[in-house]
Design a protein around this motif. Sequence first.
Motif, PDB file in Angstrom:
ATOM      1  N   UNK A 193       0.647  -0.646  -0.108  1.00  0.00           N
ATOM      2  CA  UNK A 193      -0.034   0.314   0.095  1.00  0.00           C
ATOM      3  C   UNK A 193       0.797   1.146  -0.096  1.00  0.00           C
ATOM      4  N   UNK A 194       1.060   1.954  -0.830  1.00  0.00           N
ATOM      5  CA  UNK A 194       1.369   2.912  -0.984  1.00  0.00           C
ATOM      6  C   UNK A 194       1.313   4.738  -0.902  1.00  0.00           C
ATOM      7  N   UNK A 195       2.058   5.672  -0.290  1.00  0.00           N
ATOM      8  CA  UNK A 195       0.942   6.595   0.455  1.00  0.00           C
ATOM      9  C   UNK A 195       0.051   7.609  -0.255  1.00  0.00           C
ATOM     10  N   UNK A 196       0.236   7.021  -1.441  1.00  0.00           N
ATOM     11  CA  UNK A 196      -1.548   7.592  -2.161  1.00  0.00           C
ATOM     12  C   UNK A 196      -2.463   6.948  -1.922  1.00  0.00           C
ATOM     13  N   UNK A 197      -2.178   5.435  -1.220  1.00  0.00           N
ATOM     14  CA  UNK A 197      -3.363   4.868  -1.137  1.00  0.00           C
ATOM     15  C   UNK A 197      -3.740   3.764  -2.288  1.00  0.00           C
ATOM     16  N   UNK A 198      -2.584   4.385  -3.422  1.00  0.00           N
ATOM     17  CA  UNK A 198      -2.769   2.955  -4.171  1.00  0.00           C
ATOM     18  C   UNK A 198      -2.091   1.875  -3.847  1.00  0.00           C
ATOM     19  N   UNK A 199      -2.108   1.237  -4.349  1.00  0.00           N
ATOM     20  CA  UNK A 199      -1.783  -0.658  -4.672  1.00  0.00           C
ATOM     21  C   UNK A 199      -0.690  -1.110  -5.629  1.00  0.00           C
ATOM     22  N   UNK A 200       0.384  -1.610  -4.937  1.00  0.00           N
ATOM     23  CA  UNK A 200       1.069  -2.193  -6.191  1.00  0.00           C
ATOM     24  C   UNK A 200       1.768  -4.132  -5.773  1.00  0.00           C
ATOM     25  N   UNK A 201       1.915  -4.496  -7.153  1.00  0.00           N
ATOM     26  CA  UNK A 201       1.576  -6.329  -6.456  1.00  0.00           C
ATOM     27  C   UNK A 201       3.144  -6.068  -7.296  1.00  0.00           C
ATOM     28  N   UNK A 202       3.339  -6.908  -7.145  1.00  0.00           N
ATOM     29  CA  UNK A 202       4.982  -7.974  -7.384  1.00  0.00           C
ATOM     30  C   UNK A 202       5.912  -9.139  -7.051  1.00  0.00           C
ATOM     31  N   UNK A 228      -6.825  -7.065 -11.025  1.00  0.00           N
ATOM     32  CA  UNK A 228      -8.447  -7.514  -9.955  1.00  0.00           C
ATOM     33  C   UNK A 228      -8.440  -6.147 -10.115  1.00  0.00           C
ATOM     34  N   UNK A 229      -9.844  -5.737  -9.404  1.00  0.00           N
ATOM     35  CA  UNK A 229     -10.278  -4.149  -8.930  1.00  0.00           C
ATOM     36  C   UNK A 229      -9.449  -4.298  -7.488  1.00  0.00           C
ATOM     37  N   UNK A 230      -9.467  -3.320  -7.021  1.00  0.00           N
ATOM     38  CA  UNK A 230      -9.049  -2.819  -6.239  1.00  0.00           C
ATOM     39  C   UNK A 230     -10.104  -3.093  -4.961  1.00  0.00           C
ATOM     40  N   UNK A 231     -11.212  -3.437  -5.093  1.00  0.00           N
ATOM     41  CA  UNK A 231     -11.510  -4.208  -4.045  1.00  0.00           C
ATOM     42  C   UNK A 231     -11.971  -5.701  -3.818  1.00  0.00           C
ATOM     43  N   UNK A 232     -11.354  -6.307  -5.316  1.00  0.00           N
ATOM     44  CA  UNK A 232     -11.035  -7.938  -5.189  1.00  0.00           C
ATOM     45  C   UNK A 232      -9.636  -7.800  -4.467  1.00  0.00           C
ATOM     46  N   UNK A 233      -8.678  -6.337  -4.237  1.00  0.00           N
ATOM     47  CA  UNK A 233      -7.636  -6.640  -4.249  1.00  0.00           C
ATOM     48  C   UNK A 233      -7.019  -6.680  -2.137  1.00  0.00           C
ATOM     49  N   UNK A 289      -7.458  -8.523   3.303  1.00  0.00           N
ATOM     50  CA  UNK A 289      -8.283  -8.687   4.760  1.00  0.00           C
ATOM     51  C   UNK A 289      -8.288 -10.014   4.893  1.00  0.00           C
ATOM     52  N   UNK A 290      -8.055 -11.292   4.166  1.00  0.00           N
ATOM     53  CA  UNK A 290      -8.786 -12.598   4.314  1.00  0.00           C
ATOM     54  C   UNK A 290     -10.003 -12.820   4.052  1.00  0.00           C
ATOM     55  N   UNK A 302     -16.977 -13.585  -5.810  1.00  0.00           N
ATOM     56  CA  UNK A 302     -18.159 -12.174  -6.207  1.00  0.00           C
ATOM     57  C   UNK A 302     -17.455 -11.302  -7.133  1.00  0.00           C
ATOM     58  N   UNK A 303     -16.216 -10.610  -6.825  1.00  0.00           N
ATOM     59  CA  UNK A 303     -15.923  -9.493  -6.834  1.00  0.00           C
ATOM     60  C   UNK A 303     -15.011  -8.932  -8.154  1.00  0.00           C
ATOM     61  N   UNK A 304     -15.713  -8.652  -9.007  1.00  0.00           N
ATOM     62  CA  UNK A 304     -15.422  -9.079 -10.657  1.00  0.00           C
ATOM     63  C   UNK A 304     -14.863  -8.060 -10.577  1.00  0.00           C
TER      64      UNK A 304
END
Length: 97
Positions: A10-19, A71-76, A81-82, A89-91
């Motif tokens: 989770x970045x300071x600008x509230x975005x997500x980065x996957x690696x 994936x969408x932000x909601x799915x990530x 959150x486990x 169901x999160x497309x």
Amino acid sequence: MQISFVYILKCADNSYYTGVTSNLNQRMYQYDAAFYPDCYTASRRPVELVFYAEFTNIGFAIDKEKQIKKWSRAKKEALINGDYDALPNLAKKKFQK
């Protein structure tokens, strides 16, 4: 057998980065130090490790990284959150706020 990691920051600008990496501790140090100054996260520090999973097959880890990036932000966030039951169901679509 070498362990590989798929991770979400989770970045300071509230975005997500996957690696994906084979050395998560070293990679986190590189993010904190902006070791690669032109990368996505360098201008979005500080970053926080919010999810990681271990894999014994680097090919499978890379496939999962590519899948999660789509994936969408909601799915990530469900993954972070486990809330695994919600994942199917999160497309990737826009949700009404």
